[in-house]
Design a protein around this motif. Structure first.
Motif, short mmCIF file in Angstrom:
data_model
loop_
_atom_site.label_atom_id
_atom_site.label_comp_id
_atom_site.label_asym_id
_atom_site.label_seq_id
_atom_site.Cartn_x
_atom_site.Cartn_y
_atom_site.Cartn_z
N ASP A 59 0.83 -1.21 0.00
CA ASP A 59 0.00 0.00 0.00
C ASP A 59 0.87 1.25 0.00
OD1 ASP A 59 -2.51 -1.34 0.10
OD2 ASP A 59 -2.25 -1.67 2.24
N PHE A 60 1.92 1.25 0.80
CA PHE A 60 2.81 2.41 0.84
C PHE A 60 3.52 2.59 -0.50
CE2 PHE A 60 2.47 1.46 5.42
CZ PHE A 60 2.00 2.69 5.84
N SER A 61 3.87 1.49 -1.13
CA SER A 61 4.51 1.56 -2.45
C SER A 61 3.56 2.19 -3.47
CB SER A 61 4.94 0.16 -2.90
OG SER A 61 5.48 0.20 -4.20
N THR A 62 2.28 1.82 -3.40
CA THR A 62 1.30 2.30 -4.37
C THR A 62 0.82 3.71 -4.07
OG1 THR A 62 0.54 0.02 -4.72
CG2 THR A 62 -0.94 1.80 -5.43
N TYR A 63 0.61 4.02 -2.80
CA TYR A 63 -0.07 5.26 -2.42
C TYR A 63 0.84 6.25 -1.70
CZ TYR A 63 -4.31 2.58 -3.42
OH TYR A 63 -5.28 1.83 -4.03
N ARG A 64 2.15 6.06 -1.78
CA ARG A 64 3.06 6.88 -1.00
C ARG A 64 2.80 8.38 -1.18
NH1 ARG A 64 5.39 10.76 0.04
NH2 ARG A 64 7.46 11.03 0.91
N ASP A 65 2.48 8.85 -2.39
CA ASP A 65 2.31 10.28 -2.65
C ASP A 65 0.98 10.82 -2.12
OD1 ASP A 65 4.76 10.37 -3.89
OD2 ASP A 65 3.95 10.14 -5.91
N ARG A 66 0.10 9.93 -1.65
CA ARG A 66 -1.20 10.37 -1.14
C ARG A 66 -1.31 10.21 0.38
NH1 ARG A 66 -5.61 7.72 -5.11
NH2 ARG A 66 -6.93 9.36 -4.21
N ILE A 67 -0.21 9.82 1.01
CA ILE A 67 -0.18 9.64 2.46
C ILE A 67 0.73 10.70 3.06
CG2 ILE A 67 0.48 8.08 4.34
CD1 ILE A 67 -0.15 5.77 2.36
N ASP A 68 0.24 11.41 4.07
CA ASP A 68 0.98 12.54 4.63
C ASP A 68 1.88 12.15 5.80
OD1 ASP A 68 -0.11 14.70 2.97
OD2 ASP A 68 -2.01 14.16 3.90
N ALA A 69 1.61 11.04 6.47
CA ALA A 69 2.47 10.62 7.59
C ALA A 69 2.14 9.19 7.97
CB ALA A 69 2.29 11.54 8.80
N ILE A 70 3.11 8.52 8.58
CA ILE A 70 2.96 7.14 9.02
C ILE A 70 3.25 7.08 10.52
CG2 ILE A 70 5.35 6.70 8.33
CD1 ILE A 70 4.60 3.80 7.82
N GLU A 71 2.45 6.31 11.24
CA GLU A 71 2.61 6.22 12.69
C GLU A 71 3.76 5.29 13.03
OE1 GLU A 71 -0.37 6.24 16.39
OE2 GLU A 71 -0.74 4.62 14.95
N THR A 72 4.79 5.84 13.67
CA THR A 72 5.98 5.06 13.99
C THR A 72 6.05 4.64 15.45
OG1 THR A 72 7.27 7.08 14.32
CG2 THR A 72 7.31 6.09 12.12
N TYR A 73 5.13 5.14 16.26
CA TYR A 73 5.00 4.64 17.63
C TYR A 73 3.53 4.70 18.00
CZ TYR A 73 5.48 3.78 22.60
OH TYR A 73 5.37 3.22 23.85
N ASN A 74 3.01 3.60 18.52
CA ASN A 74 1.62 3.48 18.92
C ASN A 74 1.60 2.71 20.23
OD1 ASN A 74 -1.01 1.98 19.16
ND2 ASN A 74 -1.50 3.10 17.27
N SER A 75 0.84 3.20 21.18
CA SER A 75 0.85 2.59 22.52
C SER A 75 0.28 1.19 22.55
CB SER A 75 0.06 3.49 23.50
OG SER A 75 0.74 4.71 23.68
#
Length: 252
Positions: free
Chosen positions: A120-136
């Motif tokens: 999904d990130f490969s396909t939609y990378r230009d349409r995603i503004d941020a990715i969650e790198t830490y989640n409780s």
């Protein structure tokens, strides 16, 4: 909203009441993004406005559940002008977010079976503004994998408490290196990739909070899910709900 040169925001919480607001202020937050499950945008906005004040900005958001129960991918949208239902196709949701110029965030990547995958990130990378790198709710290896994806696809990071429990609010936050004064400015900061820091609490109390949040998944995926599917009828955010009229006909 903040007099300093930074802005501290817990970018994804599921609960909101007086105790949540009090806890967020105690943790030194400037804002929280309130995005409860299966709640229509007008209701989210109403609650956000009710609990916002000069010391804490409550920003309405929507974690949209795209696809059906067998093919579920979650997207967190901040800055929507019009309601977007759950259970529409991934592409339809992305098109609607683009149309409304909302910030599109990828929560809990590759977590369980409800998250964006590497493809999904490969396909939609230009349409995603941020990715969650830490989640409780994550275990350490989940967070490590999320950081790898952020680096591989050169995506800005964000974090959140992902609080389903009131006591978890403010366990993690994103600190923008800019003063922000409104929800619109927060959306712009997310879309522009404004520099930020990923911050979380530490120590045994934090670890207990994380464990409690992970354990809450059992409730979400057992009785609560059964209630939604079989006992409570149509979800308020289902595209066939009368609230959406015929706007989303044929976009499953």
């Amino acid at each position: 909203m903040t007099g300093g040169e930074s802005f501290r925001v817990d970018l994804h919480v599921k609960v909101l009441d007086e105790s949540v607001v009090e806890r967020a202020k105690e943790r030194g937050l400037d804002a929280i993004v309130y995005a409860p499950h299966f709640t229509r945008l007008p209701d989210v906005r109403q609650q956000a406005a009710r609990f916002s004040d000069d010391d804490l900005l409550v920003v309405p958001g929507r974690e949209v559940f795209t696809g059906d129960w067998r093919n579920r991918r979650h997207l967190l949208a901040v800055g929507l002008d019009a309601p977007v239902p759950d259970f529409i196709s991934f592409d339809a949701a992305m098109d609607e977010f683009d149309r409304q110029d909302a910030a599109v965030l990828a929560p809990h990547p590759e977590f369980l079976n409800v998250s964006l995958s590497e493809s999904d990130f490969s396909t939609y990378r230009d349409r995603i503004d941020a990715i969650e790198t830490y989640n409780s709710k994550h275990w350490p290896h989940h967070n490590e994998r999320a950081r790898e994806l952020a680096a591989e696809y050169d995506l800005p990071a964000f974090t959140s408490s992902y609080a389903h429990l009131r006591g978890s609010v403010g366990e993690a936050w994103t600190e923008f290196r800019r003063s922000l004064d409104s929800a619109d400015e927060l959306v712009a900061a997310l879309k522009e990739g404004v520099p930020r820091r990923i911050v979380r609490r530490s120590g045994w109390r934090h670890e207990l909070r994380c464990a409690a949040e992970f354990a809450h998944l059992g409730w979400e995926n057992s009785y609560e899910k059964l209630d939604r599917l079989f006992l409570s009828g149509m979800e308020p955010t289902h595209p066939d709900h009368i609230a959406y009229g015929d706007r989303f006909d044929g976009v499953y």
